[in-house]
Design an enzyme around this catalytic site. Structure first.
Site, short mmCIF file in Angstrom:
data_model
loop_
_atom_site.label_atom_id
_atom_site.label_comp_id
_atom_site.label_asym_id
_atom_site.label_seq_id
_atom_site.Cartn_x
_atom_site.Cartn_y
_atom_site.Cartn_z
N TYR A 199 -14.72 -3.06 9.74
CA TYR A 199 -13.31 -2.64 9.73
C TYR A 199 -12.59 -3.09 11.00
O TYR A 199 -11.52 -3.71 10.93
CB TYR A 199 -13.24 -1.13 9.58
CG TYR A 199 -11.85 -0.55 9.63
CD1 TYR A 199 -10.88 -0.93 8.71
CD2 TYR A 199 -11.50 0.39 10.60
CE1 TYR A 199 -9.60 -0.39 8.75
CE2 TYR A 199 -10.23 0.93 10.64
CZ TYR A 199 -9.28 0.53 9.72
OH TYR A 199 -8.02 1.07 9.77
N LYS A 250 -9.49 -5.86 11.63
CA LYS A 250 -8.23 -5.49 12.27
C LYS A 250 -8.04 -6.22 13.60
O LYS A 250 -6.91 -6.45 14.04
CB LYS A 250 -8.18 -3.98 12.48
CG LYS A 250 -8.08 -3.19 11.18
CD LYS A 250 -6.81 -3.52 10.42
CE LYS A 250 -6.56 -2.56 9.27
NZ LYS A 250 -5.25 -2.80 8.61
N VAL A 289 -3.34 -7.14 -2.75
CA VAL A 289 -2.76 -8.04 -1.75
C VAL A 289 -3.70 -9.19 -1.41
O VAL A 289 -3.28 -10.20 -0.83
CB VAL A 289 -2.38 -7.29 -0.46
CG1 VAL A 289 -1.25 -6.31 -0.71
CG2 VAL A 289 -3.59 -6.60 0.18
N GLY A 303 0.80 -1.22 0.00
CA GLY A 303 0.00 0.00 0.00
C GLY A 303 0.83 1.26 0.00
O GLY A 303 0.61 2.17 0.80
#
Length: 231
Positions: A140, A144, A49, A7
């Protein structure tokens, strides 16, 4: 050192790449799109990815060109803020594919090269939204949170190969991703931090640098959340 960063087209990844290039290291970066970053010691690959074959090809190229790898920084990710009941399944799958699956695949392939390094390092990116249980970040934060678990377990499995695995959990920093969020969301996050300010790239670079340092070889399986958390 030879450092791979995912990224790197913009934001945190771009700034990390610039920092390590200025420090004299070789950086291999990747993103879905091309980049304007140009440096004699920088190599860029266009890939997602979350696509396994593309990631395998990336690390085959690193092996062919350099023979080894010293550091992998899993920075690439997707964020989406939305109420739990209004989040489409497609959005959840996209977030998980990039944030969790991408981190997993990159780490797995990198480990085959990192074991040849004198001090192999994997640095993953989580978020302060995990311990804050931030409303609107269900998909999200879940992705994570999974990265944190991956970090802790991979640290145990890769320790015999001399590879440490740690994670950084930043709060909001002034990147293009954060600028798309409502101002009140950012203010709500900052209000729940012990240190009530936006983070800066220097804060993130400091922690990444610390974890990469050879003197940090006894630190693994840890997640460092920046800004502190008001309980």
């Amino acid at each position: 050192m030879i450092i791979a960063i995912t990224g790197t087209r913009k934001g945190i990844g771009r700034d990390l790449a610039n920092y390590f290039l200025q420090s004299g290291h070789t950086v291999i970066g990747c993103s879905r799109q091309s980049t304007e970053l140009a440096h004699p010691n920088y190599e860029h690959f266009c890939l997602d990815v979350g696509e396994e074959e593309s990631v395998k090809n990336l690390f085959r190229e690193i092996r062919a060109r350099h023979g080894q790898l010293d550091v992998l920084i899993n920075n690439a990710g997707v964020a989406s803020m939305n109420h739990f009941m209004l989040t489409p399944g497609a959005t959840v799958r996209t977030i998980l594919q990039s944030n969790l699956v991408g981190t997993f695949i990159c780490s797995r392939e990198a480990a085959k090269l990192l074991q040849k390094s004198a001090a192999g390092r994997i640095i993953n990116f989580s978020t302060i939204a995990v311990p804050l249980r931030l409303a609107g970040s269900a998909a999200y934060a879940a992705s994570k949170s999974a990265v944190v678990s991956l970090t802790e377990i991979a640290a145990k499995e890769l320790a015999p190969f001399g590879i440490t695995v740690n994670a950084v959990g930043p709060g909001p920093v002034p990147t293009s991703m954060v600028r798309t969020l409502p101002k009140e969301t950012i203010e709500r996050v900052i209000s729940q931090q012990a240190i009530k300010r936006l983070g800066a790239m220097e804060d993130i670079i400091n922690v990444v640098d610390f974890l990469i340092d050879p003197k940090s070889s006894f630190i693994t399986g840890q997640t460092i959340y920046l800004g502190g958390i008001n309980q």
